[in-house]
Scaffold this motif. Structure first.
Motif: not given
Ligand code: PMP
Length: 342
Positions: A54, A190-191, A194, A240, A284
C-alpha cells in the motif's frame, strides 16, 4: 509517475522515503514452483519502506492530491483503512509535512493499530460494520475529511490514483523483471488497486496474460467474478482483502478467472513459505500464493505465474502466528514436522 520516478536515481541514491517506494524484488518461490512444475514468483511488496504494497497507492494518491493543489503544507490526509494504507500514508505525511488522521475498524490487528499510533497518526478505531451502514469506517472517514478544514480524503477504494500507481510502477516492474515472460497474474483485492492496475498494464503488453482474481471466504468478489453474484457467505481471518462491492478501482479490470481460498489453506501456505523459503508474511499472501498454486494446476506445468507478497507476518504475530488465537478461531496451527513429513 513512472517506475523510475518511484525508485532509483541515476546515482543509485534514493530520494528519501518517497524514492524508496517500489522497485521491489520478484522472488522465485521454490516450494510452490516445484509442487506445480511452474515458475511461481512473488513481488516482494513487504520490502517497501512502509512495509506493504500500500505504500505505492498511498504515494500515488498523495502525489496526485499535491499536483491538484488539494494539499497545503500542514494539511491533513484522512483515510479509512484496514491499516496498511494508513501506515504508508502516515510515513508519507511525516516525510512531507502533513498530518494523518486514520479511521480503522477495531477488528484489525493490534500490531497495525499500535504501529499507526507509534508513527504519529491520529487514530480513530471504530466498530466493524457493513459498507451499507453510514458508520462504516470508509464512509466515516469521508465525512471526517469533509468536516476537517484543510483536509483531503485519500478515498483509496474509489480514487483511481490508487490503480494508476500500480499501472505505472508495479505492472511495468513485473513486465521488466520477467522479460515479458509472464503467463498469469494472480492477486486478491481489497480496494482492487493492485490487481486492476497490474492487470490493465499486463494485458496491454500481451492480451494472453491470464488475470486471476483471488478471494477469501466472506467476500462477494469470487461469486461476482464467476457469475455476477456479489452475495457473501462465510468469513475470513485475513485482513485487507475481500469486498462486498465492486470499487471504482476494480471496475473494468480484466478478469479471466477467479479462485477462492479458505483460511486453513492460506495458513498452511504462509507457514510453508516461512519454513521452506524463510519468508515471514501476512495472511493475504497465503490467499495469493495458494491461488497462484491453483492457477498453476489449472494451466499445467511450464508457466510463469506472478503474485504479490503484500506485507510481513510481523503485523499479525499475535494472530496468524499464535496457536491459541488460531484455535479460538477454529483453525489449526500448522506443525513443522507435519509439513516436512507431508
Ligand atoms: N493485502 C493486504 C495485507 C492489504 O492491506 C491490502 C490492502 N487493503 C491488500 C492485500 C489488497 O490491496 P489492494 O487494496 O490494492 O487491493
Amino acid at each position: 509517475m513512472q517506475a523510475s520516478a518511484m525508485g532509483e536515481s541515476a546515482s543509485g541514491i534514493t530520494n528519501g522515503f518517497v524514492g524508496a517506494v517500489g522497485d521491489t524484488p520478484l522472488i522465485r518461490l521454490h516450494g510452490p514452483s516445484e509442487l506445480t512444475g511452474c515458475t511461481i514468483l512473488g513481488k516482494a511488496e513487504f520490502m517497501n519502506p512502509g512495509g506493504s504494497v500500500k505504500d505505492r497507492a498511498a504515494l500515488g494518491i498523495l502525489l496526485e492530491a499535491e499536483q491538484e493543489g488539494l494539499l497545503q503544507p500542514g494539511g491533513t490526509i484522512v483515510e479509512g483503512t484496514a491499516g496498511n494504507t494508513g501506515i504508508g500514508l502516515t510515513h508519507l505525511c511525516n516525510a512531507r509535512g502533513y498530518r494523518a488522521l486514520i479511521v480503522i475498524p477495531e477488528t484489525q490487528s493490534a500490531e497495525k493499530i499500535g504501529l499507526l499510533r507509534s508513527l504519529g497518526a491520529e487514530v480513530r478505531t471504530v466498530p466493524a460494520v457493513p459498507y451499507r451502514d453510514p458508520n462504516n469506517y470508509v464512509k466515516l472517514s469521508g465525512r471526517i475529511a469533509e468536516e476537517t478544514p484543510g483536509a483531503v480524503w485519500a478515498n483509496q477504494f474509489d480514487n483511481l490514483a490508487n490503480r494508476r500507481a500500480h499501472y505505472n510502477s508495479t505492472g511495468p516492474e513485473i513486465w521488466r523483471q520477467t522479460a515479458g515472460g509472464v503467463d498469469a497474474w494472480v492477486a486478491a483485492t481489497g480496494t482492487g488497486g493492485t490487481y486492476a492496475g497490474v492487470a490493465l498494464y499486463l494485458k496491454e503488453q500481451n492480451p494472453k496474460v491470464r488475470c486471476v482474481l483471488a478471494d477469501p471466504h466472506g467476500s462477494g468478489l469470487y461469486g461476482w467474478a464467476k457469475s455476477g453474484d456479489l452475495s457473501i457467505s462465510g468469513s475470513s481471518i485475513t485482513e485487507g482483502i475481500g469486498n462486498s462491492r465492486v470499487t471504482a478501482n476494480l471496475e473494468g479490470a480484466p478478469i479471466d478467472d477467479a479462485v477462492r481460498i479458505d483460511d486453513q489453506s492460506a495458513l498452511d501456505t504462509i507457514y510453508g513459505l516461512l519454513w521452506q523459503e524463510g519468508l515471514f508474511l501476512g495472511g493475504s499472501v497465503g490467499i495469493n500464493v495458494a491461488a497462484a498454486v491453483e492457477t498453476a494446476r489449472r494451466l499445467g506445468p511450464g508457466h510463469t505465474i506472478v503474485t504479490v507478497l503484500c506485507d510481513s507476518g510481523d503485523r499479525y504475530r499475535s494472530r496468524l502466528y499464535d496457536g491459541d488465537w488460531l484455535a479460538g478461531m477454529g483453525l489449526r496451527q500448522p506443525q513443522r514436522f507435519g509439513l516436512e513429513a507431508g
